[in-house]
Structures are given as structure tokens and as C-alpha cells.
Design an enzyme around this catalytic site. Structure first.
Site, PDB file in Angstrom:
ATOM      1  N   GLY A 278       0.752  -1.164   0.046  1.00  0.00           N
ATOM      2  CA  GLY A 278      -0.035  -0.003   0.132  1.00  0.00           C
ATOM      3  C   GLY A 278       0.962   1.323  -0.099  1.00  0.00           C
ATOM      4  O   GLY A 278       0.265   2.479   0.197  1.00  0.00           O
ATOM      5  N   GLU A 320       4.506  -6.107   1.454  1.00  0.00           N
ATOM      6  CA  GLU A 320       4.124  -6.511   0.252  1.00  0.00           C
ATOM      7  C   GLU A 320       3.803  -5.420  -0.896  1.00  0.00           C
ATOM      8  O   GLU A 320       2.795  -4.985  -1.097  1.00  0.00           O
ATOM      9  CB  GLU A 320       2.655  -7.283   0.466  1.00  0.00           C
ATOM     10  N   ARG A 323       2.506  -1.322  -6.321  1.00  0.00           N
ATOM     11  CA  ARG A 323       2.684  -0.132  -6.750  1.00  0.00           C
ATOM     12  C   ARG A 323       3.827   0.392  -6.495  1.00  0.00           C
ATOM     13  O   ARG A 323       4.688   0.971  -7.598  1.00  0.00           O
ATOM     14  CB  ARG A 323       1.354   0.768  -5.973  1.00  0.00           C
ATOM     15  N   CYS A 391     -16.718   4.670 -25.960  1.00  0.00           N
ATOM     16  CA  CYS A 391     -18.115   5.440 -26.315  1.00  0.00           C
ATOM     17  C   CYS A 391     -18.595   5.616 -24.921  1.00  0.00           C
ATOM     18  O   CYS A 391     -19.515   4.884 -24.247  1.00  0.00           O
ATOM     19  CB  CYS A 391     -18.847   4.452 -26.922  1.00  0.00           C
TER      20      CYS A 391
HETATM   21  C1  PLP Z   1      -2.957  -4.934  -3.047  1.00  0.00           C
HETATM   22  C2  PLP Z   1      -2.261  -5.820  -2.146  1.00  0.00           C
HETATM   23  C3  PLP Z   1      -1.032  -5.561  -1.932  1.00  0.00           C
HETATM   24  C4  PLP Z   1      -0.226  -4.304  -2.790  1.00  0.00           C
HETATM   25  O1  PLP Z   1      -0.643  -3.092  -2.876  1.00  0.00           O
HETATM   26  P1  PLP Z   1       0.199  -1.783  -3.455  1.00  0.00           P
HETATM   27  O2  PLP Z   1      -0.609  -0.720  -3.114  1.00  0.00           O
HETATM   28  O3  PLP Z   1       0.274  -2.270  -4.599  1.00  0.00           O
HETATM   29  O4  PLP Z   1       1.446  -1.713  -2.633  1.00  0.00           O
HETATM   30  C5  PLP Z   1      -0.470  -6.158  -0.856  1.00  0.00           C
HETATM   31  N1  PLP Z   1      -1.036  -6.917  -0.211  1.00  0.00           N
HETATM   32  C6  PLP Z   1      -2.132  -7.299  -0.138  1.00  0.00           C
HETATM   33  C7  PLP Z   1      -2.634  -8.290   0.688  1.00  0.00           C
HETATM   34  C8  PLP Z   1      -2.838  -6.570  -1.357  1.00  0.00           C
HETATM   35  O5  PLP Z   1      -4.247  -6.822  -1.663  1.00  0.00           O
END
Ligand code: PLP
Length: 463
Positions: A278, A320, A323, A391
Site C-alpha cells: 500500500g 508486500e 505499486r 463510447c
Molecule cells: C493489493 C495488495 C498489496 C499491494 O498493494 P500496493 O498498493 O500495490 O502496494 C499487498 N498486499 C495485499 C494483501 C494486497 O491486497
């Protein structure tokens, strides 16, 4: 962002439309590395280049629209996350941001692990040689078939998302004669988006098992009893495009609180904690994301402080990012088709793609930047809206942006920071063909995901 006046251009009335835009940038030709991939620049002719290849050559050889990905930048960002967290932590790249076999190989080579959340993502990971033990399997509704394939392949962890899934995974693992490593995803009552986070008492979302009301503790109790499962940790993911670390602080505090309760009740210290992804990136020059080493330092400190206070051994941390690794590494290259000035409003610039290759603007009201890349221009700035060819009037790629007033059909423009959640969320709306992903490095361009063809479309249509 503030609304402010801009130089009176020939195409504009005195009154500016309502909008959410800054003043025009001092130099429309500048390519700010906050939002553009690291090797992007302009050559002596004013043409933008990436990885040593100019965008006109890329457009001639690969067509438009196309996602152009800076491989050196991708690897550098992956490596920066890996080294920021060091040997005592794991970095799982969230495959849903953008996944292809080339990307899986880069991640493998750079020492990262991988999150998948469907059979398709798992198949991509395994087919590119990612060792299954470095894969984590997520999702709130994994099918029994997906679970079976993941367990059989030997994935390193399955992140359990509901009471039913605890039993389902245990049953499948046991029937295969295996003991599956699992984490339980909990919701800690924190939701973070960009510059704010909200701590709520109740959880109102589909993911995870609420900490509130003792539900997460009950899930742990059940998981610990089942022979098919080896519970290795607790997982929390609080949101996306986050700049403010305080949401993670609250989440870590609550997760560690649960680890302490588990220790007190069961005499077990779970060895891992996953704080999810995130982390935000810059979509415009106004955004100020944190560097991986700052994030690593902050998260590691929060977790060890909380664990010291709870007299727990500090667990192994995993994160994790999706982005934050791939987002800034790619831009979408479009050709301008029509330029339509609307007196007193703005100029609509139509490109040869749109919401089928970037749904984020329509879906999340996301902000993007844009630049003329096939030449430099000294024309006045004009307030523009970059729209697609679909469209649908909501088919907007960049809602408010300044482009040079001499913009004309045939020019190439590019939208930076489209590496994440653009190709992976692309659709065939209007039977538009999904663009290729072209990886550029050291003067060479290589297609890693090819452009869809009409043959591809018609092959699925078996009526
Ligand atoms: C979507 C997600 C991420 C990655 O989120 P980013 O905003 O791309 O860093 C990591 N862990 C889980 C469980 C997610 O659902």
C-alpha cells in the site's frame, strides 16, 4: 492543489472552469523524475528517451498505445526494497499490480518473493520459475481447485481470509498428506488512503477476520487445532497509495497485541508478521512518497518497539509492495488523434487508448500527469483533458493537465507512473485490443507482453 490563473492562451476565455489543477509548470518540456522512470530524458532533438531508446522509434516499432517499462528502474526499485529490509525480513512483490513472466524472473533474480491471488497469477509465477516456497497465496475467495494447486505446488504460505477457508485449506492439505504454512489475515480497524488514515471500531469490508470482538483470536484458536495447518503468522494490509506511516503504526500495535494474547493463551510465539503493501508513489509532482529505506526503518522500529513492550521476540517482518515497485517504472505512450478546443472550458485531447488501458481515473478519480514526448515545444500551456476513444464520456485518462498549445494530431504524448494497476486491470471494452508491454534497457526494447490481436479476440468468440 490550488487553483490558480494561467497565462491567457488564444484558446481560453477569461474564466477558468472549475477544476483541480495547479498552475502550469514552469517548463512543459521537463520530465520530473519523481513521476517518470529513472532513465527517462530528452535527446538533443527534444524527443523523450527511455533506457537509451527514443519514443518515436518505440512507436514505429511497437505501435501505440503501448506501456513502456524501464527494466533498469524496475530492478533498481526491487533491489532498493530488498536491501532496505535486509536479511531478517521478506519482500513480497504484489503480483496483481503487474505480472508477467519477465517480471517474475527479474524478481527472482533480485531476491524478492511474490504474492499471487488467483490460479492465473500462480500459474504465471510457477511457469517463470519462481520457487513455490517464495510464493504467498492471497484472496478472500480462493476456489478449492486453486487451493489444491497451491498446496500441491508447495507455496510458502497461504493467507487465510475467513473461518470457512481455515477449514477448507486444512482439509485439502490433509487430504494431500501435507501440512500447509498459513498466516491469518486480520482487519485491525485501520483504513489508510494517501494522506490520511482512519481508525475505526468496526470493520466493514470483505477482507480478513476482524480483530474486534475476539474473532481473530478465535480464528487463531481454530487454526492451531488443525493438523493440516502450520500457523506461522498474522497478516494485515491496511490500504493503498499511503504516504502517512501512522496507519502502519496503529496496525503494528494491534497485530503485536494479538501476538501477545496468543502467547498468553497458547504459549506460542508466532514467528512472522506481515504488514501488507500500500505504499504510495508520485503520480504528479505534488506527491511526496517515502523512500524504501525510510519505510523499512519506520516499520522495523515500530514492530520492535511494540514487541519489546509486550516482551515478545521480534517476529520476522514481511511487506508486500506492488505499486511502489512497478508503478513509477512505466509510462503509457499514446498518439494524439484529435484536438478539440472548447471555448471557455478546456481542450479535449483524444488518444488511441483510454479507459481500457487505464481504468484508474474513471474508477478511483486518480490523478495523472502527461507530457508531449515526440518533440519539445515552446508553445504556451493550454489546459487539457486527455480522453480515450471509448463510447463513454467518463473515458478520461488525465482529467486536468497542461500541454503545449501547438499540440496536433500525430504527436506522441505519454502518461507516466502507469506501471501498476493499468495493464493488470486492462479490458477489451469496445473490443479494443489490449496494448503490449515493452521493456527497455541499455538501448534495446523487448516485448514482454505482446499486443492483443483481432485474432485473439475472435478466438474466444466461439458462437
Ligand atoms: C493489493 C495488495 C498489496 C499491494 O498493494 P500496493 O498498493 O500495490 O502496494 C499487498 N498486499 C495485499 C494483501 C494486497 O491486497
Amino acid at each position: 492543489m490550488s487553483r490558480s490563473a494561467h497565462p491567457a492562451g488564444p484558446r481560453h476565455a477569461d474564466v477558468l472552469p472549475e477544476g483541480h489543477y495547479s498552475a502550469p509548470p514552469a517548463d512543459l518540456n521537463a520530465l520530473d523524475h519523481k513521476v517518470w522512470a529513472q532513465t527517462v530524458g530528452r535527446n538533443a532533438d527534444g524527443v523523450a528517451t527511455v533506457g537509451g531508446v527514443d519514443v518515436k522509434t518505440l512507436a514505429e516499432e511497437h505501435g501505440t498505445p503501448a506501456y513502456i517499462l524501464d527494466e533498469a528502474d524496475f530492478r533498481a526499485r526491487a533491489r532498493a526494497w530488498r536491501s532496505a529490509f535486509g536479511a531478517d525480513a521478506d519482500v513480497f512483490y504484489a503480483g496483481k499490480a503487474f505480472l508477467s513472466r519477465a517480471v517474475v524472473r527479474w524478481l527472482h533474480e533480485e531476491g524478492l518473493n511474490l504474492d499471487v491471488c488467483s490460479g492465473g497469477e500462480l500459474a504465471t509465477a510457477l511457469s517463470a520459475g519462481m520457487p513455490a516456497e517464495r510464493v504467498a497465496f492471497h484472496g478472500n475467495n480462493k476456489s478449492p481447485d486453486e487451493i489444491r494447486r497451491a498446496v500441491e505446488a508447495g507455496v510458502g504460505r497461504i493467507v487465510l481470509d475467513s473461518f470457512q477457508e481455515i477449514v477448507r485449506v486444512a482439509h485439502i492439505a490433509q487430504s494431500l498428506g501435507k501440512r500447509q504454512k498459513v498466516q491469518i489475515r486480520i482487519t485491525v480497524g485501520v483504513e489508510a488512503h494517501t494522506h490520511e488514515f482512519i481508525a475505526t471500531a468496526h470493520e466493514d469490508q470483505k477482507f480478513g477476520i476482524p480483530l474486534a470482538g475476539g474473532q481473530a483470536a478465535e480464528a487463531v484458536r481454530r487454526a492451531l487445532q488443525l493438523d493440516g495447518l502450520e500457523l506461522i503468522g498474522i497478516h494485515s494490509h491496511i490500504g493503498s497509495q499511503i504516504f502517512d506511516m501512522s496507519g502502519f503504526e496503529v496496525a503494528a500495535h494491534r497485530v503485536v497485541g494479538l501476538l501477545k494474547d496468543i502467547r498468553d493463551e497458547h504459549g506460542v510465539e508466532l514467528p512472522e508478521i506481515d504488514l501488507g503493501g500500500g505504499l504510495g508513489i508520485a503520480y504528479t509532482s505534488d506527491d511526496d512518497p517515502r523512500e524504501p529505506h525510510e519505510i523499512a526503518k519506520a516499520l522495523t522500529e515500530i514492530v520492535s518497539r511494540e514487541c519489546d513492550a509486550a516482551r515478545l521476540r521480534t517476529p520476522r517482518i514481511s511487506v508486500e509492495p506492488g505499486r511502489a515497485i512497478v508503478g513509477p517504472t512505466a509510462f503509457t505512450l499514446y498518439e494524439v488523434g484529435t484536438v478539440k478546443p472548447l471555448e471557455g472550458l478546456r481542450t479535449y485531447v483524444s488518444v488511441d487508448g483510454g479507459m481500457s488501458d487505464n481504468i484508474r481515473t474513471a474508477l478511483y478519480d486518480a490523478e495523472y500527469s502527461v507530457a508531449l514526448v515526440s518533440r519539445a515545444s515552446s508553445a504556451e500551456p493550454m489546459l487539457a483533458r486527455v480522453v480515450g476513444k471509448h463510447c463513454e464520456s467518463g473515458d478520461i485518462v488525465v482529467k486536468d493537465a497542461f500541454l503545449p498549445a501547438d499540440l496536433a494530431p500525430g504527436d506522441l504524448i505519454a502518461v507516466p507512473a502507469t506501471g501498476a494497476y493499468c495493464r493488470s486491470m486492462a479490458s477489451n471494452y469496445n473490443h479494443v485490443l489490449r496494448p503490449p508491454v515493452v521493456a527497455v534497457k541499455d538501448g534495446e526494447a523487448r516485448v514482454i507482453v505482446r499486443r492483443e490481436t483481432e485474432e485473439d479476440l475472435l478466438r474466444l468468440d466461439v458462437g
